[in-house]
Design a protein around this motif. Structure first.
Motif, short mmCIF file in Angstrom:
data_model
loop_
_atom_site.label_atom_id
_atom_site.label_comp_id
_atom_site.label_asym_id
_atom_site.label_seq_id
_atom_site.Cartn_x
_atom_site.Cartn_y
_atom_site.Cartn_z
N GLN A 138 36.89 56.25 78.28
CA GLN A 138 37.30 56.64 79.63
C GLN A 138 38.40 55.69 80.13
O GLN A 138 39.50 55.72 79.62
N ASP A 139 38.08 54.81 81.10
CA ASP A 139 39.10 53.90 81.63
C ASP A 139 39.02 52.51 81.00
O ASP A 139 39.64 51.57 81.48
N ARG A 151 39.88 46.83 81.27
CA ARG A 151 39.89 47.93 82.21
C ARG A 151 40.98 47.65 83.23
O ARG A 151 40.93 46.63 83.92
N ARG A 173 30.81 58.79 68.78
CA ARG A 173 30.22 59.23 70.04
C ARG A 173 29.26 60.39 69.89
O ARG A 173 28.52 60.70 70.81
N ARG A 207 25.91 46.94 80.40
CA ARG A 207 25.96 47.85 81.55
C ARG A 207 26.33 47.08 82.83
O ARG A 207 27.12 47.55 83.65
N ASP A 212 27.90 49.63 85.29
CA ASP A 212 27.31 50.91 84.90
C ASP A 212 25.79 50.87 85.07
O ASP A 212 25.05 51.32 84.20
N ASN A 216 23.02 57.18 87.45
CA ASN A 216 23.86 58.08 86.66
C ASN A 216 24.88 57.25 85.86
O ASN A 216 25.95 56.91 86.36
N ALA A 217 24.52 56.93 84.63
CA ALA A 217 25.38 56.09 83.80
C ALA A 217 26.70 56.77 83.51
O ALA A 217 26.75 57.96 83.21
N LYS A 218 27.78 56.01 83.61
CA LYS A 218 29.11 56.55 83.38
C LYS A 218 29.55 56.41 81.93
O LYS A 218 30.21 57.30 81.38
N TYR A 219 29.16 55.30 81.30
CA TYR A 219 29.65 55.03 79.95
C TYR A 219 28.53 55.09 78.90
O TYR A 219 28.64 55.78 77.90
N HIS A 221 24.74 55.72 77.72
CA HIS A 221 23.55 56.49 78.03
C HIS A 221 22.37 56.09 77.15
O HIS A 221 22.53 55.88 75.94
#
Length: 231
Positions: A138-139, A151, A173, A207, A212, A216-219, A221
């Motif tokens: 992602q970022d 980041r 992934r 995390r 994170d 609701n985890a962004k990266y 899980h």
């Protein structure tokens, strides 16, 4: 004649120091002894291959000694301590420790961990074998040559183990990595029952550093009952 690998052992209990010295020397290692954190820092040299630190020591504890040694070298550090609380594990890993064992300990397990830490390549050596490559989460950018996570314009302050875990998860992934797979790939040693806690603590630290930690985890899980994956 092959040069013996050097191990620095710091523990304020004389009987444990001597026991470790005899065991490690019988296994073919050169051993340097220290009775507290200050002595460990003073006696550490660039040719030491592994450091074993007790946490509860007078004058300078193992956590502080590890942090000071980490400023000079990325040598593997094994914490050997009577403290077993998860908060103590977190503190040890955040200071730069690579592995953690509680007293009383199995000599067989200790030797397995020592051998695994000594054969594990350092990040600097690993980067020489890496081709120029970047992994995007992602970022977040993983630079596999510099062995860092970035980041925006800021580097995320991951430890070596945390970086390795993140890189492993990002390498596939579509795969859910079990704690056993993570442990054996990153630590390069045999998975043991208490290794799950070690993985969990590092995942929690990652995390936290990625921001994170919400519901609701962004990266990263956690797939309940199966393992971990990067999205």
């Amino acid at each position: 004649m092959a040069i013996k690998q050097k191990i620095l052992v710091a523990d304020d209990a004389k009987d444990i120091r001597e026991m470790l010295r005899i065991m490690l020397e019988d296994a073919g290692y050169d051993v340097i002894l220290a009775s507290n954190g200050n002595e460990a820092i003073e006696r550490f040299t660039e040719d030491v291959n592994l450091v074993i630190l007790d946490i509860m020591m007078p004058k300078c504890n193992g956590i502080d000694a590890c942090a000071k040694i980490r400023e000079r070298n990325e040598v593997p550090v094994l914490f050997l301590t009577a403290k077993s609380a998860e908060s103590d594990m977190v503190e040890g890993f955040e200071a730069g420790g690579d592995d953690y064992m509680t007293k009383p300990f199995s000599f067989t397990e200790l030797m397995l961990r020592v051998k695994a830490l000594l054969k594990r390549p350092t990040m600097q050596n690993e980067s020489k074998a890496d081709t120029s490559m970047q992994i995007v989460i992602q970022d977040i950018l993983l630079d596999t040559n510099l062995q860092i996570a970035i980041r925006g314009e800021e580097e995320i302050p991951l430890t070596e183990i945390e970086y390795r875990i993140l890189k492993l998860l990002a390498s596939d992934r579509n795969h859910i990595f079990t704690a056993k797979e993570i442990y054996e790939a990153v630590w390069e040693e045999t998975y043991l029952p208490n290794s799950t806690n070690t993985v969990m603590v590092h995942i929690r630290n990652i995390r936290k550093k990625l921001g994170d930690t919400g519901p609701n985890a962004k990266y990263l899980h956690n797939i309940w009952g199966r393992g971990y994956r990067i999205v």
